[in-house]
Design a protein around this motif. Structure first.
Motif, PDB file in Angstrom:
ATOM      1  N   ASP A   1      -4.662  -1.239  -6.373  1.00 30.18           N
ATOM      2  CA  ASP A   1      -3.706  -0.747  -5.381  1.00 30.18           C
ATOM      3  C   ASP A   1      -4.516   0.058  -4.374  1.00 30.18           C
ATOM      4  O   ASP A   1      -5.735   0.203  -4.517  1.00 30.18           O
ATOM      5  CB  ASP A   1      -2.625   0.103  -6.039  1.00 30.18           C
ATOM      6  CG  ASP A   1      -1.372   0.238  -5.170  1.00 30.18           C
ATOM      7  OD1 ASP A   1      -1.388  -0.255  -4.025  1.00 30.18           O
ATOM      8  OD2 ASP A   1      -0.393   0.838  -5.627  1.00 30.18           O
ATOM      9  N   ASP A   2      -3.869   0.585  -3.351  1.00 30.64           N
ATOM     10  CA  ASP A   2      -4.603   1.403  -2.393  1.00 30.64           C
ATOM     11  C   ASP A   2      -3.682   2.366  -1.661  1.00 30.64           C
ATOM     12  O   ASP A   2      -2.458   2.236  -1.674  1.00 30.64           O
ATOM     13  CB  ASP A   2      -5.387   0.542  -1.388  1.00 30.64           C
ATOM     14  CG  ASP A   2      -4.559  -0.558  -0.756  1.00 30.64           C
ATOM     15  OD1 ASP A   2      -3.434  -0.277  -0.311  1.00 30.64           O
ATOM     16  OD2 ASP A   2      -5.026  -1.707  -0.720  1.00 30.64           O
ATOM     17  N   TYR A   3      -4.318   3.347  -1.065  1.00 30.17           N
ATOM     18  CA  TYR A   3      -3.662   4.326  -0.201  1.00 30.17           C
ATOM     19  C   TYR A   3      -4.136   4.071   1.228  1.00 30.17           C
ATOM     20  O   TYR A   3      -5.339   3.944   1.465  1.00 30.17           O
ATOM     21  CB  TYR A   3      -4.054   5.746  -0.575  1.00 30.17           C
ATOM     22  CG  TYR A   3      -3.653   6.210  -1.961  1.00 30.17           C
ATOM     23  CD1 TYR A   3      -2.473   6.912  -2.162  1.00 30.17           C
ATOM     24  CD2 TYR A   3      -4.481   5.989  -3.055  1.00 30.17           C
ATOM     25  CE1 TYR A   3      -2.115   7.377  -3.420  1.00 30.17           C
ATOM     26  CE2 TYR A   3      -4.137   6.442  -4.323  1.00 30.17           C
ATOM     27  CZ  TYR A   3      -2.949   7.136  -4.491  1.00 30.17           C
ATOM     28  OH  TYR A   3      -2.610   7.592  -5.745  1.00 30.17           O
ATOM     29  N   THR A   4      -3.211   4.019   2.164  1.00 29.21           N
ATOM     30  CA  THR A   4      -3.568   3.845   3.568  1.00 29.21           C
ATOM     31  C   THR A   4      -3.098   5.059   4.365  1.00 29.21           C
ATOM     32  O   THR A   4      -1.918   5.428   4.294  1.00 29.21           O
ATOM     33  CB  THR A   4      -2.950   2.570   4.150  1.00 29.21           C
ATOM     34  OG1 THR A   4      -3.424   1.435   3.419  1.00 29.21           O
ATOM     35  CG2 THR A   4      -3.330   2.405   5.621  1.00 29.21           C
TER      36      THR A   4
ATOM     37  N   THR B   1       0.833  -1.194   0.000  1.00 24.71           N
ATOM     38  CA  THR B   1       0.000   0.000   0.000  1.00 24.71           C
ATOM     39  C   THR B   1       0.872   1.249   0.000  1.00 24.71           C
ATOM     40  O   THR B   1       2.056   1.198   0.351  1.00 24.71           O
ATOM     41  CB  THR B   1      -0.921   0.009   1.234  1.00 24.71           C
ATOM     42  OG1 THR B   1      -1.878   1.062   1.122  1.00 24.71           O
ATOM     43  CG2 THR B   1      -0.112   0.185   2.514  1.00 24.71           C
ATOM     44  N   THR B   2       0.297   2.372  -0.418  1.00 22.85           N
ATOM     45  CA  THR B   2       0.982   3.658  -0.350  1.00 22.85           C
ATOM     46  C   THR B   2       0.564   4.359   0.933  1.00 22.85           C
ATOM     47  O   THR B   2      -0.609   4.668   1.127  1.00 22.85           O
ATOM     48  CB  THR B   2       0.624   4.528  -1.567  1.00 22.85           C
ATOM     49  OG1 THR B   2       1.055   3.865  -2.759  1.00 22.85           O
ATOM     50  CG2 THR B   2       1.303   5.881  -1.486  1.00 22.85           C
ATOM     51  N   SER B   3       1.519   4.591   1.814  1.00 17.33           N
ATOM     52  CA  SER B   3       1.230   5.239   3.083  1.00 17.33           C
ATOM     53  C   SER B   3       1.162   6.751   2.869  1.00 17.33           C
ATOM     54  O   SER B   3       2.089   7.348   2.300  1.00 17.33           O
ATOM     55  CB  SER B   3       2.319   4.900   4.104  1.00 17.33           C
ATOM     56  OG  SER B   3       2.056   5.501   5.348  1.00 17.33           O
ATOM     57  N   VAL B   4       0.073   7.369   3.303  1.00 14.34           N
ATOM     58  CA  VAL B   4      -0.149   8.794   3.043  1.00 14.34           C
ATOM     59  C   VAL B   4      -0.584   9.509   4.309  1.00 14.34           C
ATOM     60  O   VAL B   4      -1.136   8.907   5.226  1.00 14.34           O
ATOM     61  CB  VAL B   4      -1.211   8.997   1.947  1.00 14.34           C
ATOM     62  CG1 VAL B   4      -0.721   8.456   0.616  1.00 14.34           C
ATOM     63  CG2 VAL B   4      -2.533   8.336   2.330  1.00 14.34           C
TER      64      VAL B   4
ATOM     65  N   GLN C   1       0.122  12.107  -4.119  1.00 15.17           N
ATOM     66  CA  GLN C   1       0.577  10.833  -3.579  1.00 15.17           C
ATOM     67  C   GLN C   1       0.552   9.776  -4.686  1.00 15.17           C
ATOM     68  O   GLN C   1      -0.366   9.717  -5.495  1.00 15.17           O
ATOM     69  CB  GLN C   1      -0.301  10.421  -2.411  1.00 15.17           C
ATOM     70  CG  GLN C   1      -0.265  11.417  -1.255  1.00 15.17           C
ATOM     71  CD  GLN C   1       1.145  11.646  -0.733  1.00 15.17           C
ATOM     72  OE1 GLN C   1       1.766  10.744  -0.164  1.00 15.17           O
ATOM     73  NE2 GLN C   1       1.670  12.855  -0.924  1.00 15.17           N
TER      74      GLN C   1
ATOM     75  N   VAL D   1      -5.107  13.488  -0.914  1.00 14.53           N
ATOM     76  CA  VAL D   1      -5.785  12.856   0.212  1.00 14.53           C
ATOM     77  C   VAL D   1      -6.538  13.918   1.007  1.00 14.53           C
ATOM     78  O   VAL D   1      -5.942  14.912   1.421  1.00 14.53           O
ATOM     79  CB  VAL D   1      -4.768  12.144   1.138  1.00 14.53           C
ATOM     80  CG1 VAL D   1      -5.483  11.467   2.307  1.00 14.53           C
ATOM     81  CG2 VAL D   1      -3.953  11.118   0.337  1.00 14.53           C
TER      82      VAL D   1
ATOM     83  N   THR E   1       0.742   6.004  -6.532  1.00 11.71           N
ATOM     84  CA  THR E   1       0.677   4.549  -6.651  1.00 11.71           C
ATOM     85  C   THR E   1       1.236   4.197  -8.017  1.00 11.71           C
ATOM     86  O   THR E   1       1.092   4.946  -8.982  1.00 11.71           O
ATOM     87  CB  THR E   1      -0.756   3.997  -6.520  1.00 11.71           C
ATOM     88  OG1 THR E   1      -1.586   4.604  -7.522  1.00 11.71           O
ATOM     89  CG2 THR E   1      -1.328   4.282  -5.159  1.00 11.71           C
TER      90      THR E   1
ATOM     91  N   VAL F   1      -9.666   9.131  -2.901  1.00  9.71           N
ATOM     92  CA  VAL F   1      -8.687  10.185  -3.161  1.00  9.71           C
ATOM     93  C   VAL F   1      -9.280  11.125  -4.204  1.00  9.71           C
ATOM     94  O   VAL F   1     -10.254  10.799  -4.886  1.00  9.71           O
ATOM     95  CB  VAL F   1      -7.358   9.595  -3.651  1.00  9.71           C
ATOM     96  CG1 VAL F   1      -6.667   8.836  -2.528  1.00  9.71           C
ATOM     97  CG2 VAL F   1      -7.551   8.689  -4.864  1.00  9.71           C
TER      98      VAL F   1
END
Length: 358
Positions: free
Chosen positions: A236-239, A77-80, A87, A171, A89, A125
């Motif tokens: 994919d995702d952003y966390t 995951t992409t930490s944001v 941001q 975000v 991915t 997002v």
């Protein structure tokens, strides 16, 4: 006398010759190539070799086999942080077709459900855009803002070629630690031909084989698309990784003019210590350089002799006298301010100062 001619032996051979060379890729010979073939028969009569006889040239056109893969390099995951912009991915598109193609791009955001790397999707997002690296970073899997261009599709991707696609998005500021935004990128095959212009959506040829270049979909099913549909998708995702800050301000009596430091009371002339505790909950992202501001109450006077102490520790909710001098006091606004060191998750730091009761 009658002469009889006897055919003593006929020997023949067939020589296969491709008259035009065509490149071969992982998916096979280049689409649209003509494969030409002529057979030759050699023979003899009465032991005497005869002139070889050639066939006509048999020709067919290699059809276009469309397939592609789309993966998420790194599988993480992409930490944001809440409120962060641009941001990234990252996705990797590979054209496994036997022809160059354009690829249209589309991003979908699911409403709920389990995200690609765990957790439940609970926000979107904003303002997503697509970017590719250029110049010295063209083949890099790391987004390079200084050497990149924004795109709306992938142009003229050759057979067997790859392209890293970077999705940049913002975000929202109101998100909290552990929130997840899932994204699904879909790449759809489009006909190539003119650089700088997105081709039409590729279509599969119906019915029997034709004399020209037909098109056959050979792509596997992606994250959300079906097998042999001319497109591929990946998730994919952003966390959100946010600090879990709480602030607690306490006051304690230090001394008064009558009792000194022995059982002092909150009377005019007494010295009172204010302590501002900043705690970052377990699992919270590190709070970088938290800055504290506090207005000294009008009924009190700032103790410039004691000054301001930073990065003090706290034991059982009580500030320890171990801070270092720093910060600043603005007499015009009667404001105390100071910047603490970074506070990691599960840690607490404090700023404290003293005033005299008027």
């Amino acid at each position: 006398m009658t002469n009889k001619v006897k055919l003593l032996a006929v020997s023949s051979f067939i020589a296969v010759a491709a008259l035009s060379a065509v490149p071969a890729y992982a998916a096979g010979t280049t689409a649209g190539s003509s494969i030409n073939n002529t057979a030759t028969v050699g023979y003899s009569v009465g032991g005497v070799a005869q002139t070889a006889v050639s066939s006509n040239t048999a020709t067919f056109v290699v059809d276009r086999k469309i397939s592609m893969t789309l993966t998420e390099p790194g599988n993480a995951t992409t930490s944001v942080a809440p409120g962060s912009s641009n941001q990234v991915t990252t996705f990797l598109l590979t054209n496994t077709s036997n022809a160059a193609l354009d690829f249209g791009l589309a991003l979908a955001q699911p409403a709920g459900g389990t995200a690609a790397h765990g957790g439940t999707d609970n926000f979107d997002v904003t303002a997503p855009t697509y970017w590719i690296n250029t110049g010295p970073s063209v083949g890099s899997a790391t987004y390079d803002p200084a050497n990149s261009v924004q795109v709306t599709y992938i142009d003229e991707l050759a057979a067997d070629a790859t392209k890293y696609i970077f999705v940049l998005a913002n975000v929202p500021g109101a998100r909290v630690n552990g929130d997840v935004a899932g994204v699904t990128l879909t790449a759809q095959a489009r006909d190539s031909g003119t650089a700088g212009t997105q081709g039409a959506v590729s279509g599969e040829t119906a019915g029997a084989n034709t004399a020209g270049m037909d098109t056959v979909f050979a792509d596997a099913a992606g994250a959300t698309d079906a097998v042999r549909d001319g497109q591929i998708s990946a998730r994919d995702d952003y966390t959100v990784s946010a600090a879990l800050l709480t602030v607690n301000k306490t006051s304690k009596i230090i001394s008064d003019p009558l009792n000194g430091t022995t059982n002092p009371k909150m009377i005019p002339g007494a010295t009172v210590e204010y302590c501002i505790q900043v705690a970052n909950g377990a699992g919270g992202a590190t709070a970088t350089a938290p800055t504290i501001t506090d207005i000294v109450p009008a009924q009190t006077t700032y103790d410039a002799t004691f000054g301001i102490k930073l990065n003090g520790t706290v034991t059982a909710g009580v500030c320890n006298a171990d801070g270092t001098t720093g910060g600043s006091y603005n007499a015009g606004t009667t404001t105390v301010s100071g910047t603490l060191n970074n506070i990691a998750g599960g840690s607490t730091s404090a700023l404290y100062f003293r005033v005299t009761i008027n």
